[in-house]
Design a protein around this motif. Structure first.
Motif, PDB file in Angstrom:
ATOM      1  N   GLU A   1       0.824  -1.208   0.000  1.00 10.16           N
ATOM      2  CA  GLU A   1       0.000   0.000   0.000  1.00 10.16           C
ATOM      3  C   GLU A   1       0.862   1.263   0.000  1.00 10.16           C
ATOM      4  O   GLU A   1       0.572   2.241  -0.695  1.00 10.16           O
ATOM      5  CB  GLU A   1      -0.928   0.011   1.214  1.00 10.16           C
ATOM      6  CG  GLU A   1      -2.116  -0.937   1.058  1.00 10.16           C
ATOM      7  CD  GLU A   1      -2.935  -1.038   2.331  1.00 10.16           C
ATOM      8  OE1 GLU A   1      -3.889  -1.847   2.343  1.00 10.16           O
ATOM      9  OE2 GLU A   1      -2.630  -0.335   3.313  1.00 10.16           O
ATOM     10  N   GLY A   2       1.928   1.222   0.819  1.00  9.35           N
ATOM     11  CA  GLY A   2       2.820   2.386   0.863  1.00  9.35           C
ATOM     12  C   GLY A   2       3.457   2.628  -0.497  1.00  9.35           C
ATOM     13  O   GLY A   2       3.543   3.761  -0.987  1.00  9.35           O
ATOM     14  N   HIS A   3       3.888   1.538  -1.096  1.00  9.82           N
ATOM     15  CA  HIS A   3       4.503   1.599  -2.417  1.00  9.82           C
ATOM     16  C   HIS A   3       3.541   2.234  -3.424  1.00  9.82           C
ATOM     17  O   HIS A   3       3.888   3.163  -4.156  1.00  9.82           O
ATOM     18  CB  HIS A   3       4.863   0.163  -2.814  1.00  9.82           C
ATOM     19  CG  HIS A   3       5.324  -0.013  -4.223  1.00  9.82           C
ATOM     20  ND1 HIS A   3       6.507   0.507  -4.701  1.00  9.82           N
ATOM     21  CD2 HIS A   3       4.771  -0.685  -5.273  1.00  9.82           C
ATOM     22  CE1 HIS A   3       6.658   0.170  -5.967  1.00  9.82           C
ATOM     23  NE2 HIS A   3       5.619  -0.547  -6.343  1.00  9.82           N
ATOM     24  N   ARG A   4       2.328   1.729  -3.416  1.00 11.96           N
ATOM     25  CA  ARG A   4       1.335   2.224  -4.377  1.00 11.96           C
ATOM     26  C   ARG A   4       0.967   3.673  -4.122  1.00 11.96           C
ATOM     27  O   ARG A   4       0.721   4.441  -5.060  1.00 11.96           O
ATOM     28  CB  ARG A   4       0.075   1.358  -4.308  1.00 11.96           C
ATOM     29  CG  ARG A   4       0.316   0.021  -4.967  1.00 11.96           C
ATOM     30  CD  ARG A   4      -0.866  -0.901  -4.876  1.00 11.96           C
ATOM     31  NE  ARG A   4      -0.558  -2.138  -5.591  1.00 11.96           N
ATOM     32  CZ  ARG A   4      -1.046  -3.331  -5.283  1.00 11.96           C
ATOM     33  NH1 ARG A   4      -1.888  -3.460  -4.269  1.00 11.96           N
ATOM     34  NH2 ARG A   4      -0.712  -4.384  -5.977  1.00 11.96           N
ATOM     35  N   ALA A   5       0.933   4.020  -2.844  1.00 14.50           N
ATOM     36  CA  ALA A   5       0.595   5.409  -2.510  1.00 14.50           C
ATOM     37  C   ALA A   5       1.628   6.356  -3.116  1.00 14.50           C
ATOM     38  O   ALA A   5       1.287   7.412  -3.662  1.00 14.50           O
ATOM     39  CB  ALA A   5       0.539   5.574  -0.993  1.00 14.50           C
ATOM     40  N   ALA A   6       2.904   5.960  -3.007  1.00 18.51           N
ATOM     41  CA  ALA A   6       3.955   6.814  -3.557  1.00 18.51           C
ATOM     42  C   ALA A   6       3.805   6.944  -5.067  1.00 18.51           C
ATOM     43  O   ALA A   6       3.911   8.037  -5.638  1.00 18.51           O
ATOM     44  CB  ALA A   6       5.324   6.233  -3.207  1.00 18.51           C
ATOM     45  N   LEU A   7       3.521   5.809  -5.718  1.00 21.45           N
ATOM     46  CA  LEU A   7       3.366   5.827  -7.175  1.00 21.45           C
ATOM     47  C   LEU A   7       2.186   6.708  -7.570  1.00 21.45           C
ATOM     48  O   LEU A   7       2.291   7.548  -8.470  1.00 21.45           O
ATOM     49  CB  LEU A   7       3.139   4.411  -7.693  1.00 21.45           C
ATOM     50  CG  LEU A   7       4.331   3.452  -7.590  1.00 21.45           C
ATOM     51  CD1 LEU A   7       3.900   2.045  -8.011  1.00 21.45           C
ATOM     52  CD2 LEU A   7       5.496   3.936  -8.430  1.00 21.45           C
ATOM     53  N   ALA A   8       1.082   6.508  -6.862  1.00 24.01           N
ATOM     54  CA  ALA A   8      -0.122   7.262  -7.184  1.00 24.01           C
ATOM     55  C   ALA A   8       0.115   8.762  -7.026  1.00 24.01           C
ATOM     56  O   ALA A   8      -0.263   9.567  -7.879  1.00 24.01           O
ATOM     57  CB  ALA A   8      -1.271   6.810  -6.284  1.00 24.01           C
TER      58      ALA A   8
END
Lengths: 348, 348
Positions: free
Chosen positions: B214-221
């Motif tokens: 989730e953290g990873h995706r949040a950064a990408l988003a």
DNA sequence: GCTCCGATAGAAAGCGCTTTCCATCACGGA
DNA sequence: TCCGTGATGGAAAGCGCTTTCTATCGGAGC
């Protein structure tokens, strides 16, 4: 407040004795009765009172596994293997569920004795001691006495990676062939042409350290090569790092360093690299144990493989009584040289 | 055969009650009497019967520490820290010596429940659950129920690295800020200029895996960058190795791979090297946890530091009741980005 | 000098289970 | 028909400790 066996008995309309017999399954109980009891157990969500059970039966289903350093994969792997062997065994009392617990002594003899006493208190079914021990005679005697007392009280004692201290029955020992492993390793270095070999040894006064050092020296002696510098330290990367500086100070022309184990070897490699030395171009490095990460080191580590998993399983089974110890109680576990990229011919 | 408290009492010419009081030290006993008793204990080499004591007192001095994988230093470090905190605590009964035992669940929910039941049997003083859990609702419910029962029976429950399942008092939770840590890590990669980032994730359905993802995706988003391929696997080098092949197959132009943890990252690095790819020249790699070996990897691993030791100590103290949990019982443990050599600007 | 009280120590009642006798009961054989 | 017998189940005695409840004793207070 808590549900007791008597409650279950009342609910199932049988005597407490019968409930106990159903739960322990070592006495004939009619199928219908058994079922009634089990249903009651279920309905009341009954959990056996361990202490009471252990008190009455005079044994517990606790198996203690003592390790020197739980944060070290060397012990983690063995302990894990032992624990699963112990968990799956199970012909004993209480449904055969043994509770394998690992205790971290931190390599301290005092803590080791403390844990042994605690386990003795709990009337543990078995005790497994993993890893080498201190060679201080006083400690050795105290440990031997304690283990003898445990064995006498019916607790099975298994040593894994340390030489037996007592010729007791009820006691089994698995020892890694550190001497031969170390010897092969140094022979390998000698064959490559190394003549100035430093040794980043483990803590002094430990059986494992001594055995590995003896193997190393035996190889040197057999080849008529003079022993290089030796530095003692802990079993961590930091120690390897520090030892390297010391070794190089004592002999700047070293072409190889043997480390106490793989973790130490990692520290050695780091220190060498910091000085701009190439591995194995300038200096060869060897580890011991063949921990999982050593294949991923760069260069991959030449080391001595110890079948940690297998040894742990065997130790667990010996503790369970599932397998019998060899006659004499002593079993030698082979160590095998694994040549990888961190060792090569010295320059020139 | 075995020495009992009554024997000691007879020898010291006092009543069993007095011996018990001397041993437990929670009642005034005249100095001279106390000394006489202690001498008798010594002379007879008396060892308290744990089960009997626990039965009468209705608690034991056992503290269970459940870990997902004892062979993984991640758990080894935390368990070790917790165990030392628990060992040194000690205002409790029986001289305050608590027996901290670590149990290896292997990540299996069944084994976890089995161990919890066993500890419940033993009337453990406290239970510490370390590491993330499965997110299967059924398992979650079963665990929650069991933990509630334990808490109700007076056993302190401490979660370390997993979200709380029950709002019970008697229960405390420490959670690593995996989301933020993962987010910072990916942000770091994005800042370096990476746009095609693969993710070698941990086992699916685990809290830790999900949070990091989730953290990873949040950064990408947040950066408006499209998500790259994700592969799930175990927490070992093998999984990282296998995942890399898969990731590269799905996107041959990856410039960075984020691994589930440092161990997985090691496997990723190995696989990349085997393909002749340079790290970080061709592909950057990042780990998580900052285990001791990650600084010695070549190149040294960029990762997210988790204060495992500190968390373990805190968990141990919470289990001992030496320290009180924060209000609400939930405590967030910070995760900190550590930039090292395995990440760099992508080519071109 | 006598009562009251604090400081100690003992008696005894369990804690919740296991296990050794016994008691039953239903049969099969004589 | 009667008794020996195997299969079950119950009664009850602990297992070794903790902990109330009491008992005792030497002063302090009046």
């Amino acid at each position: 407040m808590t549900v007791t066996l008597a409650d279950v008995a009342a609910r199932a309309r049988v005597s407490p004795a019968t409930v106990s017999r159903v739960l322990n399954g070592n006495y004939p109980v009619a199928a219908s009765t058994r079922e009634r009891v089990l249903r009651a157990v279920d309905e009341l969500d009954y959990v056996l009172n361990g202490p009471a059970s252990s008190l009455a039966a005079a044994t517990s289903d606790l198996v203690g596994v003592l390790v020197n350093d739980i944060a070290d994969p060397f012990f983690g792997i063995m302990a894990s293997a032992a624990q699963s062997a112990i968990g799956e065994g199970g012909s004993g009392r209480g449904g055969g569920e043994k509770l394998a617990v690992v205790c971290n002594t931190g390599g301290s003899p005092e803590r080791e004795l403390t844990y042994l006493t605690l386990l003795q208190r709990q009337r543990a079914a078995a005790v497994v001691l993993m890893g080498g021990s201190l060679e201080d005679p006083e400690h050795l005697a105290a440990t031997a006495a304690k283990l003898a007392k445990l064995a006498e009280a019916g607790t099975r004692v298994v040593l894994c990676g340390r030489p037996p201290v007592t010729g007791d029955a009820n006691t089994a020992a698995l020892v890694f062939d550190n001497r031969t492993g170390a010897r092969r390793l140094t022979e390998h270095l000698l064959e490559l042409g190394h003549r100035r070999i430093g040794y980043a040894a483990g803590p002094a006064d430990r059986t494992t350290t001594r055995h590995r050092l003896e193997g190393h020296r035996a190889a040197l002696a057999a080849a008529g090569v003079e022993e290089g510098p030796t530095v003692h330290g802990a079993y961590d990367r930091q120690a390897g790092h520090a030892a390297t500086a010391e070794l190089l100070a004592r002999d700047p022309d070293l072409t190889a360093v043997v480390a106490a184990n793989d973790t130490v070897a990692l520290g050695v490699c780091a220190a060498l690299r910091e000085r701009g030395l190439d591995i194995p171009g300038d200096v060869s490095v060897a580890g011991f144990d063949d921990l999982p990460f050593s294949i991923d080191a760069v260069p991959s580590l030449t080391t001595v493989h110890l079948p940690l998993h297998e040894a742990g399983v065997r130790a667990g089974r010996l503790a369970m009584g599932t397998e019998e110890p060899r006659t004499g109680g002593l079993e030698r576990v082979p160590a095998e040289l694994v040549v990888r990229g961190s060792t090569g011919r010295p320059r020139g």
